[in-house]
Enzyme design. Structure first.
Site, PDB file in Angstrom:
ATOM      1  N   GLN A   1      40.631  -8.133 -25.198  1.00 50.32           N
ATOM      2  CA  GLN A   1      40.703  -8.887 -23.949  1.00 50.32           C
ATOM      3  C   GLN A   1      39.610  -8.438 -22.964  1.00 50.32           C
ATOM      4  O   GLN A   1      39.036  -9.255 -22.252  1.00 50.32           O
ATOM      5  CB  GLN A   1      42.089  -8.749 -23.305  1.00 50.32           C
ATOM      6  CG  GLN A   1      42.241  -9.708 -22.134  1.00 50.32           C
ATOM      7  CD  GLN A   1      43.518  -9.486 -21.361  1.00 50.32           C
ATOM      8  OE1 GLN A   1      43.801  -8.374 -20.902  1.00 50.32           O
ATOM      9  NE2 GLN A   1      44.310 -10.524 -21.217  1.00 50.32           N
TER      10      GLN A   1
ATOM     11  N   GLU B   1       7.632 -17.323  -3.938  1.00 49.17           N
ATOM     12  CA  GLU B   1       7.645 -16.044  -4.656  1.00 49.17           C
ATOM     13  C   GLU B   1       9.088 -15.625  -4.951  1.00 49.17           C
ATOM     14  O   GLU B   1       9.434 -15.222  -6.060  1.00 49.17           O
ATOM     15  CB  GLU B   1       6.942 -14.972  -3.816  1.00 49.17           C
ATOM     16  CG  GLU B   1       7.073 -13.582  -4.394  1.00 49.17           C
ATOM     17  CD  GLU B   1       6.208 -12.533  -3.687  1.00 49.17           C
ATOM     18  OE1 GLU B   1       5.461 -12.901  -2.756  1.00 49.17           O
ATOM     19  OE2 GLU B   1       6.282 -11.361  -4.080  1.00 49.17           O
ATOM     20  N   ARG B   2       9.937 -15.747  -3.940  1.00 51.22           N
ATOM     21  CA  ARG B   2      11.327 -15.300  -4.091  1.00 51.22           C
ATOM     22  C   ARG B   2      12.107 -16.234  -5.008  1.00 51.22           C
ATOM     23  O   ARG B   2      12.982 -15.776  -5.761  1.00 51.22           O
ATOM     24  CB  ARG B   2      11.960 -15.145  -2.710  1.00 51.22           C
ATOM     25  CG  ARG B   2      11.298 -13.982  -1.991  1.00 51.22           C
ATOM     26  CD  ARG B   2      11.700 -13.751  -0.575  1.00 51.22           C
ATOM     27  NE  ARG B   2      11.000 -12.564  -0.077  1.00 51.22           N
ATOM     28  CZ  ARG B   2      10.792 -12.273   1.188  1.00 51.22           C
ATOM     29  NH1 ARG B   2      11.234 -13.084   2.136  1.00 51.22           N
ATOM     30  NH2 ARG B   2      10.149 -11.176   1.530  1.00 51.22           N
TER      31      ARG B   2
ATOM     32  N   GLU C   1       0.863  -1.188   0.000  1.00 46.37           N
ATOM     33  CA  GLU C   1       0.000   0.000   0.000  1.00 46.37           C
ATOM     34  C   GLU C   1       0.893   1.229   0.000  1.00 46.37           C
ATOM     35  O   GLU C   1       2.096   1.116   0.293  1.00 46.37           O
ATOM     36  CB  GLU C   1      -0.876   0.004   1.258  1.00 46.37           C
ATOM     37  CG  GLU C   1      -1.792  -1.198   1.312  1.00 46.37           C
ATOM     38  CD  GLU C   1      -2.700  -1.195   2.546  1.00 46.37           C
ATOM     39  OE1 GLU C   1      -2.611  -0.247   3.374  1.00 46.37           O
ATOM     40  OE2 GLU C   1      -3.493  -2.142   2.653  1.00 46.37           O
TER      41      GLU C   1
ATOM     42  N   ILE D   1       0.630  -3.103  -7.918  1.00 44.51           N
ATOM     43  CA  ILE D   1       0.209  -4.502  -8.013  1.00 44.51           C
ATOM     44  C   ILE D   1       0.413  -5.040  -9.438  1.00 44.51           C
ATOM     45  O   ILE D   1      -0.224  -4.576 -10.390  1.00 44.51           O
ATOM     46  CB  ILE D   1      -1.259  -4.681  -7.543  1.00 44.51           C
ATOM     47  CG1 ILE D   1      -1.413  -4.117  -6.115  1.00 44.51           C
ATOM     48  CG2 ILE D   1      -1.664  -6.159  -7.618  1.00 44.51           C
ATOM     49  CD1 ILE D   1      -0.429  -4.651  -5.080  1.00 44.51           C
TER      50      ILE D   1
HETATM   51  C1  LIG Z   1       7.046  -2.914 -10.685  1.00 48.40           C
HETATM   52  C2  LIG Z   1       6.624  -3.310  -9.301  1.00 48.40           C
HETATM   53  C3  LIG Z   1       5.838  -4.436  -9.137  1.00 48.40           C
HETATM   54  C4  LIG Z   1       5.404  -4.799  -7.866  1.00 48.40           C
HETATM   55  N1  LIG Z   1       4.536  -5.841  -7.712  1.00 48.40           N
HETATM   56  C5  LIG Z   1       3.925  -6.033  -6.512  1.00 48.40           C
HETATM   57  C6  LIG Z   1       2.844  -6.957  -6.379  1.00 48.40           C
HETATM   58  O1  LIG Z   1       2.453  -7.631  -7.347  1.00 48.40           O
HETATM   59  N2  LIG Z   1       2.242  -7.072  -5.169  1.00 48.40           N
HETATM   60  C7  LIG Z   1       2.638  -6.349  -4.088  1.00 48.40           C
HETATM   61  O2  LIG Z   1       2.030  -6.499  -3.041  1.00 48.40           O
HETATM   62  N3  LIG Z   1       3.662  -5.473  -4.183  1.00 48.40           N
HETATM   63  C8  LIG Z   1       4.310  -5.288  -5.360  1.00 48.40           C
HETATM   64  N4  LIG Z   1       5.321  -4.384  -5.480  1.00 48.40           N
HETATM   65  C9  LIG Z   1       5.748  -3.640  -4.298  1.00 48.40           C
HETATM   66  C10 LIG Z   1       7.140  -4.017  -3.790  1.00 48.40           C
HETATM   67  O3  LIG Z   1       7.126  -5.288  -3.200  1.00 48.40           O
HETATM   68  C11 LIG Z   1       7.577  -2.899  -2.830  1.00 48.40           C
HETATM   69  O4  LIG Z   1       7.832  -1.758  -3.636  1.00 48.40           O
HETATM   70  C12 LIG Z   1       8.786  -3.284  -2.010  1.00 48.40           C
HETATM   71  O5  LIG Z   1       8.472  -4.292  -1.085  1.00 48.40           O
HETATM   72  C13 LIG Z   1       9.385  -2.083  -1.255  1.00 48.40           C
HETATM   73  O6  LIG Z   1       8.414  -1.345  -0.594  1.00 48.40           O
HETATM   74  P1  LIG Z   1       8.352   0.257  -0.793  1.00 48.40           P
HETATM   75  O7  LIG Z   1       8.340   0.514  -2.257  1.00 48.40           O
HETATM   76  O8  LIG Z   1       7.252   0.800   0.021  1.00 48.40           O
HETATM   77  O9  LIG Z   1       9.751   0.766  -0.245  1.00 48.40           O
HETATM   78  P2  LIG Z   1      10.098   1.147   1.282  1.00 48.40           P
HETATM   79  O10 LIG Z   1       9.600   0.075   2.184  1.00 48.40           O
HETATM   80  O11 LIG Z   1       9.637   2.540   1.512  1.00 48.40           O
HETATM   81  O12 LIG Z   1      11.682   1.103   1.239  1.00 48.40           O
HETATM   82  C14 LIG Z   1      12.489   2.202   0.819  1.00 48.40           C
HETATM   83  C15 LIG Z   1      13.945   1.863   1.082  1.00 48.40           C
HETATM   84  O13 LIG Z   1      14.142   1.656   2.489  1.00 48.40           O
HETATM   85  C16 LIG Z   1      14.742   0.403   2.688  1.00 48.40           C
HETATM   86  N5  LIG Z   1      14.261  -0.199   3.934  1.00 48.40           N
HETATM   87  C17 LIG Z   1      12.983  -0.301   4.384  1.00 48.40           C
HETATM   88  N6  LIG Z   1      12.958  -0.935   5.557  1.00 48.40           N
HETATM   89  C18 LIG Z   1      14.232  -1.274   5.848  1.00 48.40           C
HETATM   90  C19 LIG Z   1      14.871  -1.968   6.922  1.00 48.40           C
HETATM   91  N7  LIG Z   1      14.153  -2.483   7.924  1.00 48.40           N
HETATM   92  N8  LIG Z   1      16.201  -2.124   6.888  1.00 48.40           N
HETATM   93  C20 LIG Z   1      16.931  -1.628   5.868  1.00 48.40           C
HETATM   94  N9  LIG Z   1      16.414  -0.966   4.822  1.00 48.40           N
HETATM   95  C21 LIG Z   1      15.077  -0.796   4.812  1.00 48.40           C
HETATM   96  C22 LIG Z   1      14.323  -0.451   1.490  1.00 48.40           C
HETATM   97  O14 LIG Z   1      15.192  -1.541   1.293  1.00 48.40           O
HETATM   98  C23 LIG Z   1      14.395   0.580   0.377  1.00 48.40           C
HETATM   99  O15 LIG Z   1      15.719   0.691  -0.066  1.00 48.40           O
HETATM  100  C24 LIG Z   1       5.817  -4.037  -6.735  1.00 48.40           C
HETATM  101  C25 LIG Z   1       6.643  -2.928  -6.921  1.00 48.40           C
HETATM  102  C26 LIG Z   1       7.018  -2.546  -8.173  1.00 48.40           C
HETATM  103  C27 LIG Z   1       7.825  -1.288  -8.331  1.00 48.40           C
END
Ligand SMILES: Cc1cc2nc3c(=O)[nH]c(=O)nc-3n(C[C@H](O)[C@H](O)[C@H](O)COP(=O)(O)OP(=O)(O)OC[C@H]3O[C@@H](n4cnc5c(N)ncnc54)[C@H](O)[C@@H]3O)c2cc1C
Length: 380
Positions: free
Chosen positions: A279, A242-243, A127, A157
């Protein structure tokens, strides 16, 4: 039922041919349009390329999971990063959730449709205010008699525009943090459910990525997936698959980058010889191959562990982080060998490069992957 490796190779050849005939002629146009046509899903389903490891009683082939992952790998290797991710979300995430946690009625209701392509699957966790920190999700699903009243929104999503079914995380107990989260099978055709715009991205252009909005949507109570309040436990169980899917996409793309680069450096001339004779070119490609082989060993081992139900959460996080890091490094290093042509969208290496970048972010960022690995090593 397919069983031997020769069957897998036959299946691989068939899928490659299918992509040559049905994807290659159109893919560049889909990338420009920012979405692939909905009918592609039906075509994939009709030809038996969706959710192939689902049991036969739900319409699948019941083949081992490496058959399903092969499709993700081959799409990535052919340079169709968006297609690889789309299939991965549908076949490697959505269907397995239902198979592992769903009731018999839910499996019979949804899995055959996912197999045939009649329904496109998506997973809705993220979200605007909750990405890495999923406990912060605000979507709510409040039980009211025979249905849940669903409110809130999701963003980013994958498959979001075409999705017919979203496995959606929402709080059935908004006062609780993690323990209040449940998973719901949400039919996107329900009244009050809206898809936002198809988000514009720097890569994976034909992968539809969408915001979703739901306003007092009545989700039948029998569409609760698993037990109420267990959403996080189910996430932990299903995230390894998933991963693994992301790692497999990375592996395919790594070999795809090498394929297109080998061809290019043998053709392109500079200073009176093929650039493949320098090279630097030879060592860069050799290093890419060495990294590819190491990644392949790790990914294949993880696939085997998954199939033996032994792939644990830290190892799945490790393989995702490792494979996607290598993918980005190789796409960058090999693009360099194309000179200016590598920056042109006409050359497939440019697509490998832009498609790679998201792999380190979605499915949990690689920083979060390291947290998961560190937690196992060091405790909380
Ligand atoms: C093209 C695309 C497809 C996607 N598809 C899906 C989907 O199908 N379903 C779904 O649910 N989501 C989906 N996502 C969402 C995706 O999983 C999230 O964008 C991701 O998990 C990161 O969350 P955020 O963008 O809110 O970043 P944030 O959580 O705001 O993170 C920002 C930065 O802070 C760092 N950070 C945050 N917490 C910590 C911590 N504890 N320690 C160290 N560093 C931290 C992160 O690593 C990152 O570098 C998608 C995203 C994109 C862009």
């Amino acid at each position: 039922m397919l069983a031997h490796d020769s069957d897998l190779e036959l299946f691989r050849d068939n899928f490659r041919r299918f992509m040559l005939d049905n994807i290659e002629p159109y893919y560049a146009a889909w990338e420009k349009a920012g979405i692939m046509p909905r009918e592609v899903w039906n075509q994939l389903g009709e030809n038996g390329y969706l959710c192939v490891d689902m049991p036969e009683q739900y319409g699948g082939y019941g083949v081992p999971t490496n058959y399903s992952l092969m499709l993700v790998e081959e799409a990535a290797r052919a340079g169709y990063g968006a297609l690889s991710t789309a299939i991965s979300v549908h076949s490697e995430i959505t269907a397995p959730y239902i198979l592992h946690i769903g009731t018999e009625a839910q499996k019979l209701q949804w899995i055959p449709k996912l197999v045939s392509g009649e329904a496109v699957g998506a997973i809705g966790m993220t979200e605007p205010g909750a990405g890495s920190d999923l406990q912060a999700i605000r979507s709510s699903a409040i039980l009211n008699g025979d249905h849940y009243v669903l409110n809130g929104s999701k963003t980013f999503i994958s498959n979001g525009q075409h999705a017919d079914l979203v496995i959606l995380a929402a709080k059935t107990d908004p006062a609780a943090r993690a323990k209040g989260v449940s998973l719901l099978l949400v039919d996107t055709h329900l009244e009050g459910f809206k898809k936002g715009t198809n988000l514009e991205k720097i890569g994976m252009h034909s992968q539809d990525t969408s915001e979703l909005f739901y306003d007092n949507v009545k989700v039948p109570a029998d569409q609760l997936l698993g037990a109420a309040g267990q959403g996080f436990a189910y996430l932990m169980q299903n995230l390894p698959r998933e991963r693994l899917g992301i790692a497999v996409t990375a592996l395919g793309a790594i070999f795809g980058c090498i394929d297109v680069t080998v061809k290019y450096v043998n053709d392109r001339q500079a200073f009176g010889q093929a650039i493949g004779k320098f090279q630097n070119t030879r060592f860069t490609l050799a290093q890419a191959k060495i990294d590819a082989l190491a990644t392949e060993a790790f990914v294949r081992q993880s696939i085997e562990q998954y199939m033996e139900s032994k792939l644990d959460v830290p190892t799945a996080a490790a393989v995702k982080a490792y494979a996607s890091d290598v993918q980005c490094k190789i796409a960058d290093n090999l693009l360099q060998l194309f000179g200016g042509y590598g920056y042109m969208t006409e050359y497939p290496i440019s697509r490998f490069y832009v498609d790679a970048r998201i792999q380190r972010i979605y499915g949990g960022t690689n920083e979060i992957m390291k947290e998961v690995v560190a937690r196992e090593l060091l405790g909380r």
